[in-house]
Design a protein around this motif. Structure first.
Motif, PDB file in Angstrom:
ATOM      1  N   LEU A  49     -38.915 125.686 -91.336  1.00  0.00           N
ATOM      2  CA  LEU A  49     -39.307 126.389 -92.558  1.00  0.00           C
ATOM      3  C   LEU A  49     -40.578 125.762 -93.123  1.00  0.00           C
ATOM      4  CD1 LEU A  49     -35.852 126.713 -94.386  1.00  0.00           C
ATOM      5  CD2 LEU A  49     -36.934 128.344 -92.813  1.00  0.00           C
ATOM      6  N   ALA A  50     -41.315 126.562 -93.894  1.00  0.00           N
ATOM      7  CA  ALA A  50     -42.523 126.044 -94.530  1.00  0.00           C
ATOM      8  C   ALA A  50     -42.177 125.142 -95.714  1.00  0.00           C
ATOM      9  CB  ALA A  50     -43.412 127.195 -94.988  1.00  0.00           C
ATOM     10  N   SER A  51     -41.049 125.409 -96.362  1.00  0.00           N
ATOM     11  CA  SER A  51     -40.575 124.581 -97.470  1.00  0.00           C
ATOM     12  C   SER A  51     -39.066 124.725 -97.566  1.00  0.00           C
ATOM     13  CB  SER A  51     -41.243 124.982 -98.794  1.00  0.00           C
ATOM     14  OG  SER A  51     -41.022 126.347 -99.092  1.00  0.00           O
ATOM     15  N   VAL A  52     -38.421 123.800 -98.241  1.00  0.00           N
ATOM     16  CA  VAL A  52     -36.962 123.828 -98.330  1.00  0.00           C
ATOM     17  C   VAL A  52     -36.492 124.894 -99.310  1.00  0.00           C
ATOM     18  CG1 VAL A  52     -36.717 121.394 -97.740  1.00  0.00           C
ATOM     19  CG2 VAL A  52     -36.933 122.059-100.146  1.00  0.00           C
ATOM     20  N   VAL A  53     -35.284 125.376 -99.098  1.00  0.00           N
ATOM     21  CA  VAL A  53     -34.644 126.270-100.058  1.00  0.00           C
ATOM     22  C   VAL A  53     -33.990 125.371-101.100  1.00  0.00           C
ATOM     23  CG1 VAL A  53     -32.985 128.131-100.389  1.00  0.00           C
ATOM     24  CG2 VAL A  53     -34.179 127.904 -98.194  1.00  0.00           C
ATOM     25  N   LYS A  54     -34.540 125.353-102.295  1.00  0.00           N
ATOM     26  CA  LYS A  54     -34.096 124.364-103.284  1.00  0.00           C
ATOM     27  C   LYS A  54     -33.629 124.965-104.609  1.00  0.00           C
ATOM     28  CE  LYS A  54     -38.820 123.510-104.972  1.00  0.00           C
ATOM     29  NZ  LYS A  54     -39.869 122.483-105.172  1.00  0.00           N
ATOM     30  N   HIS A  55     -33.767 126.279-104.763  1.00  0.00           N
ATOM     31  CA  HIS A  55     -33.378 126.889-106.022  1.00  0.00           C
ATOM     32  C   HIS A  55     -32.000 127.534-105.922  1.00  0.00           C
ATOM     33  CE1 HIS A  55     -37.640 126.354-106.951  1.00  0.00           C
ATOM     34  NE2 HIS A  55     -37.283 126.445-108.211  1.00  0.00           N
ATOM     35  N   SER A  56     -31.221 127.324-106.951  1.00  0.00           N
ATOM     36  CA  SER A  56     -29.844 127.804-106.981  1.00  0.00           C
ATOM     37  C   SER A  56     -29.616 128.691-108.200  1.00  0.00           C
ATOM     38  CB  SER A  56     -28.884 126.607-107.018  1.00  0.00           C
ATOM     39  OG  SER A  56     -27.587 127.005-107.358  1.00  0.00           O
ATOM     40  N   VAL A  57     -28.774 129.698-108.011  1.00  0.00           N
ATOM     41  CA  VAL A  57     -28.267 130.503-109.119  1.00  0.00           C
ATOM     42  C   VAL A  57     -26.767 130.228-109.171  1.00  0.00           C
ATOM     43  CG1 VAL A  57     -27.920 132.818-110.059  1.00  0.00           C
ATOM     44  CG2 VAL A  57     -30.037 132.264-108.827  1.00  0.00           C
ATOM     45  N   ALA A  58     -26.303 129.674-110.270  1.00  0.00           N
ATOM     46  CA  ALA A  58     -24.919 129.208-110.342  1.00  0.00           C
ATOM     47  C   ALA A  58     -24.121 129.990-111.375  1.00  0.00           C
ATOM     48  CB  ALA A  58     -24.874 127.722-110.670  1.00  0.00           C
ATOM     49  N   LEU A  59     -22.946 130.451-110.969  1.00  0.00           N
ATOM     50  CA  LEU A  59     -22.050 131.127-111.899  1.00  0.00           C
ATOM     51  C   LEU A  59     -21.671 130.190-113.042  1.00  0.00           C
ATOM     52  CD1 LEU A  59     -20.277 133.586-112.625  1.00  0.00           C
ATOM     53  CD2 LEU A  59     -18.488 132.603-111.177  1.00  0.00           C
ATOM     54  N   SER A  60     -21.466 128.930-112.719  1.00  0.00           N
ATOM     55  CA  SER A  60     -21.064 127.957-113.733  1.00  0.00           C
ATOM     56  C   SER A  60     -22.153 127.710-114.771  1.00  0.00           C
ATOM     57  CB  SER A  60     -20.683 126.632-113.062  1.00  0.00           C
ATOM     58  OG  SER A  60     -21.791 126.086-112.357  1.00  0.00           O
ATOM     59  N   ASN A  61     -23.391 128.133-114.456  1.00  0.00           N
ATOM     60  CA  ASN A  61     -24.519 127.968-115.374  1.00  0.00           C
ATOM     61  C   ASN A  61     -24.989 129.309-115.904  1.00  0.00           C
ATOM     62  OD1 ASN A  61     -26.466 126.428-116.770  1.00  0.00           O
ATOM     63  ND2 ASN A  61     -27.970 126.683-115.140  1.00  0.00           N
ATOM     64  N   MET A  62     -24.060 130.278-115.989  1.00  0.00           N
ATOM     65  CA  MET A  62     -24.371 131.613-116.521  1.00  0.00           C
ATOM     66  C   MET A  62     -25.488 132.311-115.746  1.00  0.00           C
ATOM     67  SD  MET A  62     -22.159 131.849-118.954  1.00  0.00           S
ATOM     68  CE  MET A  62     -22.706 133.263-119.880  1.00  0.00           C
ATOM     69  N   TYR A  63     -25.495 132.144-114.419  1.00  0.00           N
ATOM     70  CA  TYR A  63     -26.457 132.774-113.518  1.00  0.00           C
ATOM     71  C   TYR A  63     -27.893 132.301-113.738  1.00  0.00           C
ATOM     72  CZ  TYR A  63     -22.722 136.136-112.427  1.00  0.00           C
ATOM     73  OH  TYR A  63     -21.540 136.726-112.044  1.00  0.00           O
ATOM     74  N   LYS A  64     -28.071 131.207-114.428  1.00  0.00           N
ATOM     75  CA  LYS A  64     -29.428 130.692-114.638  1.00  0.00           C
ATOM     76  C   LYS A  64     -29.902 129.951-113.389  1.00  0.00           C
ATOM     77  CE  LYS A  64     -29.626 130.383-119.687  1.00  0.00           C
ATOM     78  NZ  LYS A  64     -28.415 131.167-119.960  1.00  0.00           N
ATOM     79  N   VAL A  65     -31.188 130.084-113.100  1.00  0.00           N
ATOM     80  CA  VAL A  65     -31.755 129.440-111.923  1.00  0.00           C
ATOM     81  C   VAL A  65     -32.066 127.986-112.233  1.00  0.00           C
ATOM     82  CG1 VAL A  65     -34.124 130.118-112.502  1.00  0.00           C
ATOM     83  CG2 VAL A  65     -33.529 129.600-110.129  1.00  0.00           C
ATOM     84  N   SER A  66     -31.876 127.123-111.270  1.00  0.00           N
ATOM     85  CA  SER A  66     -32.206 125.714-111.430  1.00  0.00           C
ATOM     86  C   SER A  66     -32.555 125.147-110.058  1.00  0.00           C
ATOM     87  CB  SER A  66     -31.027 124.937-112.034  1.00  0.00           C
ATOM     88  OG  SER A  66     -29.906 124.982-111.173  1.00  0.00           O
ATOM     89  N   VAL A  67     -33.182 123.993-110.068  1.00  0.00           N
ATOM     90  CA  VAL A  67     -33.501 123.293-108.825  1.00  0.00           C
ATOM     91  C   VAL A  67     -32.327 122.384-108.490  1.00  0.00           C
ATOM     92  CG1 VAL A  67     -35.066 121.679-107.685  1.00  0.00           C
ATOM     93  CG2 VAL A  67     -35.967 123.368-109.288  1.00  0.00           C
ATOM     94  N   LEU A  68     -31.853 122.481-107.259  1.00  0.00           N
ATOM     95  CA  LEU A  68     -30.765 121.607-106.830  1.00  0.00           C
ATOM     96  C   LEU A  68     -31.194 120.150-106.980  1.00  0.00           C
ATOM     97  CD1 LEU A  68     -29.782 123.584-103.615  1.00  0.00           C
ATOM     98  CD2 LEU A  68     -28.330 123.320-105.635  1.00  0.00           C
ATOM     99  N   ASN A  69     -30.340 119.341-107.565  1.00  0.00           N
ATOM    100  CA  ASN A  69     -30.718 117.940-107.797  1.00  0.00           C
ATOM    101  C   ASN A  69     -30.450 117.047-106.601  1.00  0.00           C
ATOM    102  OD1 ASN A  69     -27.947 117.740-107.895  1.00  0.00           O
ATOM    103  ND2 ASN A  69     -27.839 117.270-110.083  1.00  0.00           N
ATOM    104  N   GLN A  70     -29.857 117.637-105.550  1.00  0.00           N
ATOM    105  CA  GLN A  70     -29.620 116.900-104.316  1.00  0.00           C
ATOM    106  C   GLN A  70     -29.370 117.901-103.193  1.00  0.00           C
ATOM    107  OE1 GLN A  70     -26.152 114.530-105.087  1.00  0.00           O
ATOM    108  NE2 GLN A  70     -24.788 116.261-105.290  1.00  0.00           N
ATOM    109  N   ALA A  71     -29.263 117.399-101.970  1.00  0.00           N
ATOM    110  CA  ALA A  71     -28.945 118.287-100.849  1.00  0.00           C
ATOM    111  C   ALA A  71     -27.588 118.934-101.085  1.00  0.00           C
ATOM    112  CB  ALA A  71     -28.948 117.499 -99.547  1.00  0.00           C
ATOM    113  N   ARG A  72     -27.453 120.177-100.641  1.00  0.00           N
ATOM    114  CA  ARG A  72     -26.235 120.939-100.910  1.00  0.00           C
ATOM    115  C   ARG A  72     -25.728 121.597 -99.634  1.00  0.00           C
ATOM    116  NH1 ARG A  72     -22.678 121.998-105.422  1.00  0.00           N
ATOM    117  NH2 ARG A  72     -21.446 123.800-104.780  1.00  0.00           N
TER     118      ARG A  72
END
Length: 265
Positions: free
Chosen positions: A170-193
């Motif tokens: 890949l050209a860059s890592v997939v690092k953004h997450s949409v989490a149900l626990s965060n009301m569908y707000k997008v965030s950057v994963l703080n570690q490998a998942r």
């Protein structure tokens, strides 16, 4: 006279700049007022006019400001993100159910400020990067041969096209997450998942040689016994481990909440 001789023949020609007539304005932004097309029309085709020029543009939505709206710079863009759900592996409802979950998360995805992130997501197609023993992304993604790049939720290019997506780098890592626990707000994963894929980096199933799939094809939570599932690693490396980590096999229960890669198709 003729179109291209540098002498506008009214009313048949709107303009004529001779050898300076252009078939397509390739510079950024609209053409200058004095520009003239090779058809001797004042309207010179350009990226941003809202009209797709076949052979030159993949799309043209008249808006080049938003890389996440499916078209940017007259090239198709497809987003990739991680969906952190509360749905159990065996309650996905099969691959179709997993796709539906990705669509839900795409439609509901919000910025940290609570604004809708993906314009027109309800009319776009999103699929889970997930396989069973008899079906997988390289087989079921419908637009895999079309042009267009894959981008993260920050607009960063992850792959230039389908072939690039499945080549193991890949050209860059997939690092953004949409989490149900965060009301569908997008965030950057703080570690490998760990992300459930059951899929090799080339888009094929990790279990094509088998005749059954875990949790009865992701449809049965009652299969409570521990089974083998295959995972990738998000926000880790850009090599093949994004889809098939090493070791990629994990023992899991069909009641385990699932995290998925969601990819626009």
């Amino acid at each position: 006279g003729f179109c291209g001789d540098g002498m506008p023949a009214m009313p048949y020609e709107e303009c004529d700049n001779g050898v300076m007539n252009v078939a397509y304005w390739a510079e950024k932004g609209p053409p200058p007022e004095e520009a003239c097309s090779t058809a001797c029309k004042e309207q010179v085709p350009w990226c941003g006019d809202g009209v797709v020029q076949e052979g030159v543009e993949e799309c043209d939505d008249g808006d080049n400001d938003d890389v996440l709206d499916g078209c940017h710079g007259c090239k198709k863009t497809r987003v990739i993100f991680v969906a952190q759900t509360a749905t159990e592996l065996g309650a996905l409802g099969g691959l179709d159910g997993a796709d539906g979950l990705c669509k839900e998360f795409a439609v509901m995805a919000q910025t940290p400020q609570g604004q809708i992130l993906l314009k027109g997501a309800a009319g776009r197609t999103f699929r889970a990067w997930l396989s069973t023993h008899d079906n997988w992304p390289a087989k079921r993604f419908t637009k895999q041969l079309a042009g267009g790049m894959y981008v993260g939720l920050d607009g960063a290019v992850i792959a230039n096209d389908w072939e690039d997506l499945k080549d193991g780098v890949l050209a860059s890592v997939v690092k953004h997450s949409v989490a149900l626990s965060n009301m569908y707000k997008v965030s950057v994963l703080n570690q490998a998942r760990d992300v459930l894929t059951h899929t090799a980096a080339d888009g094929t199933s990790k279990e094509m040689s088998r005749t059954t799939s875990p949790c009865k094809g992701w449809t049965d939570t009652a299969s409570g016994n521990t089974m083998v599932a295959y995972y990738g690693r998000a926000n880790d490396k850009t090599d093949f481990t994004w889809s098939e980590a090493f070791p990629d096999m994990m023992m899991a229960l069909c009641q385990t909440p699932v995290t998925l890669y969601c990819i626009e198709d």
